[in-house]
Design a protein around this motif. Structure first.
Motif, PDB file in Angstrom:
ATOM      1  N   GLU A 118       8.132  13.779  37.727  1.00  0.00           N
ATOM      2  CA  GLU A 118       6.704  13.625  37.493  1.00  0.00           C
ATOM      3  C   GLU A 118       6.484  13.158  36.073  1.00  0.00           C
ATOM      4  O   GLU A 118       7.126  13.656  35.152  1.00  0.00           O
ATOM      5  N   LYS A 121       2.064   1.520  40.588  1.00  0.00           N
ATOM      6  CA  LYS A 121       3.119   1.066  39.687  1.00  0.00           C
ATOM      7  C   LYS A 121       2.531   1.110  38.284  1.00  0.00           C
ATOM      8  O   LYS A 121       1.582   0.392  37.983  1.00  0.00           O
ATOM      9  N   ILE A 178      -0.469   5.163  45.771  1.00  0.00           N
ATOM     10  CA  ILE A 178       0.869   4.824  45.303  1.00  0.00           C
ATOM     11  C   ILE A 178       0.675   3.767  44.221  1.00  0.00           C
ATOM     12  O   ILE A 178       0.069   2.718  44.480  1.00  0.00           O
ATOM     13  N   GLN A 238       7.007   3.876  39.534  1.00  0.00           N
ATOM     14  CA  GLN A 238       6.245   3.838  40.780  1.00  0.00           C
ATOM     15  C   GLN A 238       6.262   5.203  41.440  1.00  0.00           C
ATOM     16  O   GLN A 238       7.323   5.830  41.561  1.00  0.00           O
ATOM     17  N   GLY A 239       5.096   5.649  41.872  1.00  0.00           N
ATOM     18  CA  GLY A 239       5.027   6.941  42.533  1.00  0.00           C
ATOM     19  C   GLY A 239       3.618   7.233  43.025  1.00  0.00           C
ATOM     20  O   GLY A 239       2.752   6.361  43.021  1.00  0.00           O
ATOM     21  N   THR A 240       3.403   8.475  43.446  1.00  0.00           N
ATOM     22  CA  THR A 240       2.121   8.901  43.988  1.00  0.00           C
ATOM     23  C   THR A 240       1.315   9.601  42.900  1.00  0.00           C
ATOM     24  O   THR A 240       1.857  10.425  42.166  1.00  0.00           O
ATOM     25  N   ARG A 285       4.016  11.220  40.655  1.00  0.00           N
ATOM     26  CA  ARG A 285       5.232  11.878  41.137  1.00  0.00           C
ATOM     27  C   ARG A 285       6.032  10.895  41.971  1.00  0.00           C
ATOM     28  O   ARG A 285       5.482  10.171  42.801  1.00  0.00           O
ATOM     29  N   LYS A 286       7.322  10.850  41.723  1.00  0.00           N
ATOM     30  CA  LYS A 286       8.176  10.038  42.578  1.00  0.00           C
ATOM     31  C   LYS A 286       9.456  10.824  42.864  1.00  0.00           C
ATOM     32  O   LYS A 286       9.754  11.808  42.191  1.00  0.00           O
TER      33      LYS A 286
END
Lengths: 116, 215
Positions: free
Chosen positions: A72, A27, A25, A44-46, A62-63
């Motif tokens: 994405e 930022k 995860i 922020q996402g994966t 991707r969030k």
């Protein structure tokens, strides 16, 4: 590839490229230009994929955005506009591309945390 | 038409000041040497002959060796001529060494001439953009054939210059108005935005753009 071409490419690379793992995860601090203003936007996402090598190497984040819409974004690792990538936490993953997350919603789209 | 001779190294991408990624072709341009100056009284036109690519002296034929020795230039692989205006001629002395940054700087427009990659014998579709014939409706075996080449008994022949299959590529190609993105005088590198004709290590001539549209 000729060494001259390689040396030119090497100039394009960041000295300390952010260490990005699949499933992290993150930022992403991305500088954006709005007319005359410049500001830093955080996304922020994966991390679900990394692609390529050299100056064009990129990663996909991707969030789940507003109204549960999946968003994405693809960033170039060495882009000067990507100022900083903070890793919030690592995940336990067993593959290089996490595209299966696109078909999952809600609690099923979580990844197991991995401590370092 | 000021210019220099170089060699194509290949393509890559670099970031500009705004952080936008641009596709570039990297060329090794120069150092070039002035090997001959053509003047109006002797040659009826004005030009400089430049040489590029240092090689061992034993690789030169006798005549070439003499020609280069007279110019006090090292042994060079290739020479090319650049037509110049009369008043530009004074900038060039015999034997003078020219580096990339003498002629080109970032933001300039340049024309690049090279020999395109040879494609061998190709059909009309690839070579001239002919249309394919239908795959269905009773059609059997001529999807990519060129079709009819001419009319009936008038004129009773195929016009000269009719396009058809044949040898494609390996010809002189010039691309105009490529933007210089980077100049590296230390390593004699020049990066231009976009593609350049020819294979890697192919010889190219880079010259100041002939037709600039208000740039």
């Amino acid at each position: 590839m000729s060494y001259l071409l390689q040396s030119l490419e090497a100039q394009q690379l960041k000295e300390n490229p952010p260490e990005i793992g699949i499933g992290d995860i993150v930022k992403v601090h991305n500088r954006i230009v709005e007319g005359r203003n410049e500001r830093v936007q955080v996304f922020q996402g994966t991390v679900i994929a990394t692609n390529g090598k050299g100056p064009s190497a990129s990663f996909t984040v991707r969030k789940i955005g507003a109204h549960s819409v999946g968003v994405e974004r693809i960033f170039r690792i060495h882009a000067p506009r990507v100022e900083k990538v903070e890793v919030v936490r690592h995940s336990k993953v067993r593959r290089a591309k996490l595209y299966f997350l696109r078909d999952r919603v809600g609690k099923r789209a979580r990844l197991k945390q991995r401590r370092r | 038409m000021k210019g220099l001779i170089g060699r194509k190294l290949g393509m890559t991408q670099i970031f500009d000041e705004q952080g936008v990624m641009i596709p570039v072709t990297v060329l090794e341009v120069g150092p070039c040497y002035v090997t001959h100056v053509k003047t109006l009284p002797i040659d009826d036109y004005t030009a400089v002959q430049l040489g590029f690519g240092e090689i061992a002296e034993k690789r030169l034929a006798g005549g070439e060796r003499g020609h280069l020795q007279r110019a006090k230039a090292p042994a060079l692989k290739t020479t090319r001529e650049f037509r110049l205006k009369e008043d530009e001629l004074s900038e060039y002395d015999l034997g003078q060494k020219l580096l990339v940054d003498v002629i080109f700087s970032e933001g300039d427009s340049v024309d690049i001439t090279g020999t395109s990659k040879g494609k061998g014998f190709q059909g009309g579709i690839k070579r001239h953009g002919f249309n394919r014939q239908p795959k269905t409706h009773g059609q059997s075996d001529r999807e990519r054939s060129p079709g009819a080449a001419g009319a009936g008994s008038t004129p009773g022949r195929v016009y000269k210059g009719k396009r058809g299959p044949g040898h494609m590529g390996h010809e002189r190609v010039t691309v105009h108005n490529l933007r210089v993105v980077k100049v590296d005088p230390e390593r004699n590198l020049l990066a231009v935005k976009g593609a350049v004709p020819g294979p890697k290590n192919g010889l190219v001539t880079v010259s100041v753009a002939r037709k600039t549209r208000g740039r």
